[in-house]
Write a protein that holds these residues in place. Structure first.
Motif, PDB file in Angstrom:
ATOM      1  N   LEU A 187     -13.183 -38.469  32.666  1.00  0.00           N
ATOM      2  CA  LEU A 187     -13.902 -38.811  31.877  1.00  0.00           C
ATOM      3  C   LEU A 187     -15.246 -38.387  31.450  1.00  0.00           C
ATOM      4  CD1 LEU A 187     -13.217 -42.707  32.173  1.00  0.00           C
ATOM      5  CD2 LEU A 187     -13.174 -41.396  30.182  1.00  0.00           C
ATOM      6  N   ALA A 188     -16.039 -37.982  32.558  1.00  0.00           N
ATOM      7  CA  ALA A 188     -17.207 -37.244  32.538  1.00  0.00           C
ATOM      8  C   ALA A 188     -17.109 -35.979  31.964  1.00  0.00           C
ATOM      9  CB  ALA A 188     -18.124 -37.312  33.992  1.00  0.00           C
ATOM     10  N   ALA A 189     -16.098 -35.133  32.391  1.00  0.00           N
ATOM     11  CA  ALA A 189     -15.853 -33.885  31.876  1.00  0.00           C
ATOM     12  C   ALA A 189     -15.652 -33.637  30.542  1.00  0.00           C
ATOM     13  CB  ALA A 189     -14.661 -33.381  32.541  1.00  0.00           C
ATOM     14  N   TRP A 190     -14.892 -34.704  30.060  1.00  0.00           N
ATOM     15  CA  TRP A 190     -14.442 -34.875  28.748  1.00  0.00           C
ATOM     16  C   TRP A 190     -15.543 -35.172  27.903  1.00  0.00           C
ATOM     17  CZ3 TRP A 190     -14.232 -39.900  25.944  1.00  0.00           C
ATOM     18  CH2 TRP A 190     -13.603 -39.692  24.578  1.00  0.00           C
ATOM     19  N   ILE A 191     -16.678 -36.358  28.090  1.00  0.00           N
ATOM     20  CA  ILE A 191     -17.714 -36.430  27.295  1.00  0.00           C
ATOM     21  C   ILE A 191     -18.568 -35.256  27.331  1.00  0.00           C
ATOM     22  CG2 ILE A 191     -19.902 -37.703  27.464  1.00  0.00           C
ATOM     23  CD1 ILE A 191     -18.200 -40.056  28.869  1.00  0.00           C
ATOM     24  N   GLU A 192     -18.624 -34.297  28.378  1.00  0.00           N
ATOM     25  CA  GLU A 192     -19.553 -33.318  28.296  1.00  0.00           C
ATOM     26  C   GLU A 192     -19.080 -31.841  27.941  1.00  0.00           C
ATOM     27  OE1 GLU A 192     -22.881 -33.718  28.915  1.00  0.00           O
ATOM     28  OE2 GLU A 192     -22.549 -35.695  29.907  1.00  0.00           O
ATOM     29  N   ALA A 193     -17.355 -31.757  27.884  1.00  0.00           N
ATOM     30  CA  ALA A 193     -17.218 -30.466  27.499  1.00  0.00           C
ATOM     31  C   ALA A 193     -15.754 -30.540  27.028  1.00  0.00           C
ATOM     32  CB  ALA A 193     -17.376 -29.493  28.753  1.00  0.00           C
ATOM     33  N   GLY A 194     -15.419 -31.737  26.410  1.00  0.00           N
ATOM     34  CA  GLY A 194     -13.875 -31.943  26.168  1.00  0.00           C
ATOM     35  C   GLY A 194     -13.723 -31.004  24.930  1.00  0.00           C
ATOM     36  N   GLN A 195     -12.346 -31.004  24.781  1.00  0.00           N
ATOM     37  CA  GLN A 195     -11.904 -30.133  23.498  1.00  0.00           C
ATOM     38  C   GLN A 195     -12.259 -30.728  22.220  1.00  0.00           C
ATOM     39  OE1 GLN A 195      -7.687 -30.121  23.703  1.00  0.00           O
ATOM     40  NE2 GLN A 195      -7.664 -29.177  25.643  1.00  0.00           N
ATOM     41  N   TRP A 196     -12.880 -32.015  22.061  1.00  0.00           N
ATOM     42  CA  TRP A 196     -13.211 -32.582  20.710  1.00  0.00           C
ATOM     43  C   TRP A 196     -14.654 -32.064  20.320  1.00  0.00           C
ATOM     44  CZ3 TRP A 196     -17.979 -35.073  20.270  1.00  0.00           C
ATOM     45  CH2 TRP A 196     -18.699 -35.398  21.748  1.00  0.00           C
ATOM     46  N   HIS A 197     -15.317 -31.403  21.246  1.00  0.00           N
ATOM     47  CA  HIS A 197     -16.445 -30.619  20.952  1.00  0.00           C
ATOM     48  C   HIS A 197     -16.350 -29.379  19.880  1.00  0.00           C
ATOM     49  CE1 HIS A 197     -19.460 -32.780  22.918  1.00  0.00           C
ATOM     50  NE2 HIS A 197     -18.752 -32.746  24.113  1.00  0.00           N
ATOM     51  N   PHE A 198     -15.228 -28.514  20.174  1.00  0.00           N
ATOM     52  CA  PHE A 198     -14.661 -27.310  19.841  1.00  0.00           C
ATOM     53  C   PHE A 198     -13.797 -26.979  18.775  1.00  0.00           C
ATOM     54  CE2 PHE A 198     -15.777 -27.460  24.277  1.00  0.00           C
ATOM     55  CZ  PHE A 198     -17.242 -26.619  24.241  1.00  0.00           C
ATOM     56  N   ARG A 199     -12.938 -28.078  18.454  1.00  0.00           N
ATOM     57  CA  ARG A 199     -12.040 -28.189  17.454  1.00  0.00           C
ATOM     58  C   ARG A 199     -12.324 -27.530  16.004  1.00  0.00           C
ATOM     59  NH1 ARG A 199      -9.116 -33.544  16.758  1.00  0.00           N
ATOM     60  NH2 ARG A 199      -7.510 -32.260  15.976  1.00  0.00           N
ATOM     61  N   ARG A 200     -11.517 -26.639  15.550  1.00  0.00           N
ATOM     62  CA  ARG A 200     -12.050 -25.890  14.303  1.00  0.00           C
ATOM     63  C   ARG A 200     -11.395 -26.394  13.262  1.00  0.00           C
ATOM     64  NH1 ARG A 200     -11.616 -19.623  16.354  1.00  0.00           N
ATOM     65  NH2 ARG A 200     -12.976 -19.685  18.052  1.00  0.00           N
ATOM     66  N   LYS A 201     -10.698 -27.496  13.032  1.00  0.00           N
ATOM     67  CA  LYS A 201     -10.178 -28.193  11.729  1.00  0.00           C
ATOM     68  C   LYS A 201     -11.374 -28.651  11.314  1.00  0.00           C
ATOM     69  CE  LYS A 201      -5.611 -29.639  13.035  1.00  0.00           C
ATOM     70  NZ  LYS A 201      -4.577 -30.809  13.263  1.00  0.00           N
ATOM     71  N   GLN A 202     -11.271 -28.218   9.749  1.00  0.00           N
ATOM     72  CA  GLN A 202     -12.449 -28.599   8.932  1.00  0.00           C
ATOM     73  C   GLN A 202     -12.846 -29.845   9.150  1.00  0.00           C
ATOM     74  OE1 GLN A 202     -12.238 -26.941   4.970  1.00  0.00           O
ATOM     75  NE2 GLN A 202     -14.034 -27.899   4.127  1.00  0.00           N
ATOM     76  N   ARG A 203     -11.829 -31.018   8.792  1.00  0.00           N
ATOM     77  CA  ARG A 203     -12.155 -32.362   8.862  1.00  0.00           C
ATOM     78  C   ARG A 203     -12.903 -32.846  10.121  1.00  0.00           C
ATOM     79  NH1 ARG A 203      -9.014 -35.440  12.022  1.00  0.00           N
ATOM     80  NH2 ARG A 203      -6.971 -34.381  12.503  1.00  0.00           N
ATOM     81  N   VAL A 204     -12.581 -32.172  11.286  1.00  0.00           N
ATOM     82  CA  VAL A 204     -13.239 -32.525  12.653  1.00  0.00           C
ATOM     83  C   VAL A 204     -14.464 -32.197  12.716  1.00  0.00           C
ATOM     84  CG1 VAL A 204     -12.945 -32.343  14.965  1.00  0.00           C
ATOM     85  CG2 VAL A 204     -10.670 -32.418  13.594  1.00  0.00           C
ATOM     86  N   GLN A 205     -14.796 -30.831  12.232  1.00  0.00           N
ATOM     87  CA  GLN A 205     -16.201 -30.113  12.021  1.00  0.00           C
ATOM     88  C   GLN A 205     -17.014 -30.755  11.219  1.00  0.00           C
ATOM     89  OE1 GLN A 205     -16.339 -25.886  11.146  1.00  0.00           O
ATOM     90  NE2 GLN A 205     -14.412 -25.485  12.471  1.00  0.00           N
ATOM     91  N   GLU A 206     -16.470 -31.362  10.128  1.00  0.00           N
ATOM     92  CA  GLU A 206     -17.314 -32.174   9.238  1.00  0.00           C
ATOM     93  C   GLU A 206     -17.700 -33.780   9.994  1.00  0.00           C
ATOM     94  OE1 GLU A 206     -14.804 -32.502   5.681  1.00  0.00           O
ATOM     95  OE2 GLU A 206     -15.423 -30.292   5.071  1.00  0.00           O
ATOM     96  N   ALA A 207     -16.747 -34.033  10.605  1.00  0.00           N
ATOM     97  CA  ALA A 207     -16.865 -35.426  11.271  1.00  0.00           C
ATOM     98  C   ALA A 207     -17.908 -35.341  12.420  1.00  0.00           C
ATOM     99  CB  ALA A 207     -15.621 -36.040  11.927  1.00  0.00           C
ATOM    100  N   ARG A 208     -17.886 -34.109  13.283  1.00  0.00           N
ATOM    101  CA  ARG A 208     -18.949 -34.179  14.084  1.00  0.00           C
ATOM    102  C   ARG A 208     -20.348 -33.872  13.352  1.00  0.00           C
ATOM    103  NH1 ARG A 208     -15.199 -30.138  16.683  1.00  0.00           N
ATOM    104  NH2 ARG A 208     -16.385 -28.320  15.809  1.00  0.00           N
TER     105      ARG A 208
END
Length: 495
Positions: free
Chosen positions: A347-368
């Protein structure tokens, strides 16, 4: 300003030789010049003025050399310790003049306080230091066999410290997860100084409540979610340590609150964290929640029985207390299992450095990138609309739907707490506090009603006493009155 970013792992069982034989350490470069015996003396006033400011002051001795260090906790609470530190060599005792540009300066302006500083405890450490490189980051790994010493008291412990010297924090977690393979290593937020203070009896806490989270208006959704999730997991880790040590029911409750707050944060920022890895992490979070939930239900049931007054069923209470004791034993065994330790670190690793930080889909980048104000306005309004609808229909809801309404209320309450600093206007803050109060009243009443129903499910043989039926009727009346007040509350996110 020098900063220290480190991750601590505590050896839950096993031996130092097991750790030294780990493949990660076999590939690491030993740093013999930094290894050896360390003796650190910690200073504070008899009233623990430094500890109250979250400061620690020590002089560490190694190979005849003395280093004075002041450390200050970072503003954000999380599983990776992020602290400011000021170091300087000294010849013998404290050199307070070297602390004139530190957070300790205002305290040292008090002559009486300066004079009252004295050594309170020691930490003796046999340290083995290694250097590691991972994904462009340079990390110093310290394997410490240590003991806190205060007078005749002696508390041994073994821990691994991963300190980031260069690069990204994600490398700390990558190595920590590798170390945890085959080893019972527990993510820890305890500093060495805190272990010493505990020997003095300075820590009497039976739980740790949620810390305030300062999500600023124009903060990105990515940063806002990380800030909230980090604080929630910190609450879980701190209360888990207290629970293992004291079995305090309040620590269990706050640990469970931490998991629920984290679930609420995930739901509020779901467009950011809907990838495969995030779904697997959320599955682990639900598993932790279930393990805590059964024991908490037993706590509530025992409390409910004790509150029945003259109609107290001694046989039912005795049976419930026996079952609760068994549930606690089972939970404490779970906390010692590698699956649980792995889940927390993951959980800690995911919060700090999970894949959700780096996904390149445009909708995800916009959501971030969406500002916190926009995220809060959209998500809070959507949840508020459903709650108002449920509150209006409360008299017609069955037990299951009432329970779902209560969960939605709780989730919205956590959202209001997360976004407290996001809408700083005075009118918005007045409305937020009013809505929080109304939501809390409704949640409490629905919660008490659910406790009575849960008690019947846990021990159906005893049935519902007449007093409980009367209490349920009274709660229904109060809940309907609270619901009428709740639907009139004014949103604060559109002020």
């Amino acid at each position: 300003m020098p900063r220290e970013v480190e991750l601590k792992l505590e050896l839950a069982s096993g031996t130092l030789d097991d750790l030294l034989a780990h493949s990660v350490l076999k590939k690491a470069k030993p740093l013999a010049d930094q290894s050896g015996i360390l003796r650190a003396t910690y200073f504070d006033t008899p009233e623990l003025a430094l500890r109250q400011r979250q400061l620690s002051l020590r002089i560490r001795e190694k190979d005849g050399h003395l280093i004075q260090t002041l450390k200050a906790s970072g503003e954000e609470s999380g599983p990776a310790l992020d602290r400011k530190e000021w170091e300087c060599p000294v010849k013998e005792g404290l050199d307070l003049d070297m602390l004139s540009d530190t957070p300790l300066a205002d305290l040292l302006a008090d002559a009486a306080l300066r004079e009252s500083l004295l050594p309170l405890f020691m930490i003796e450490t046999r340290r083995r230091v290694f250097s590691l490189e991972r994904d462009g980051a340079l990390i110093e790994l310290s394997l410490d066999q240590a003991a806190a010493i205060a007078g005749q008291q002696h508390l041994p412990f073994t821990e691994v410290e991963l300190e980031l010297k260069r690069g990204d924090t994600s490398a700390l977690f990558s190595i920590a997860l590798d170390l945890q393979d085959g080893m019972p290593l527990r993510l820890s937020t305890l500093t060495k100084s805190e272990r010493g203070y505990r020997l003095l009896g300075a820590d009497t806490a039976t739980s740790v409540k949620a810390k305030e989270i300062a999500i600023q208006p124009h903060m990105s959704s990515e940063k806002a979610f990380q800030l909230a999730a980090r604080a929630c997991l910190f609450q879980v880790i701190q209360n888990e340590e207290i629970l293992r040590r004291t079995r305090a029911p309040e620590a269990l409750h706050q640990m469970r609150v931490g998991t629920r707050r984290l679930k609420a944060a995930v739901a509020l920022f779901e467009p950011l964290v809907d990838d495969r890895e995030s779904k697997a992490v959320r599955k682990r979070l639900r598993w932790i929640g279930r393990k805590l939930g059964h024991v908490r239900d037993m706590d509530v049931y025992v409390h409910t029985l004790r509150e029945t007054g003259p109609d107290l069923d001694r046989e039912a209470l005795n049976e419930a207390e026996r079952e609760r004791a068994k549930a606690y034993e089972a939970l404490l065994k779970t906390l010692e299992k590698r699956r649980f330790m792995r889940s927390v670190l993951w959980l800690a690793a995911w919060i700090e450095a999970g894949q959700w930080h780096f996904r390149r889909k445009q909708r995800v980048q916009e959501a971030r990138a969406i500002p916190a104000t926009d995220r809060a306005s959209t998500e809070l309004q959507r949840r508020w609309k459903r709650i108002r609808k449920g509150a209006r229909r409360l008299p017609d809801l069955d037990a299951e739907r009432r329970h779902k309404l209560r969960i939605r209320i709780k989730e919205l309450r956590y959202g209001l707490e997360f976004f407290a600093a996001t809408f700083p206007a005075k009118q918005a803050e007045r409305r937020r506090q009013s809505m929080l109060s109304n939501l809390q009243d409704q949640q409490d009443e629905l919660g008490e009603m659910n406790d009575i129903i849960m008690a019947e499910k846990l021990f159906p043989a005893h049935g519902a006493e007449k007093s409980q039926a009367t209490r349920m009727k009274r709660l229904e009346t109060r809940a309907e009155a609270s619901a009428r007040k709740l639907v009139k509350a004014k949103p604060f996110w559109n002020v």
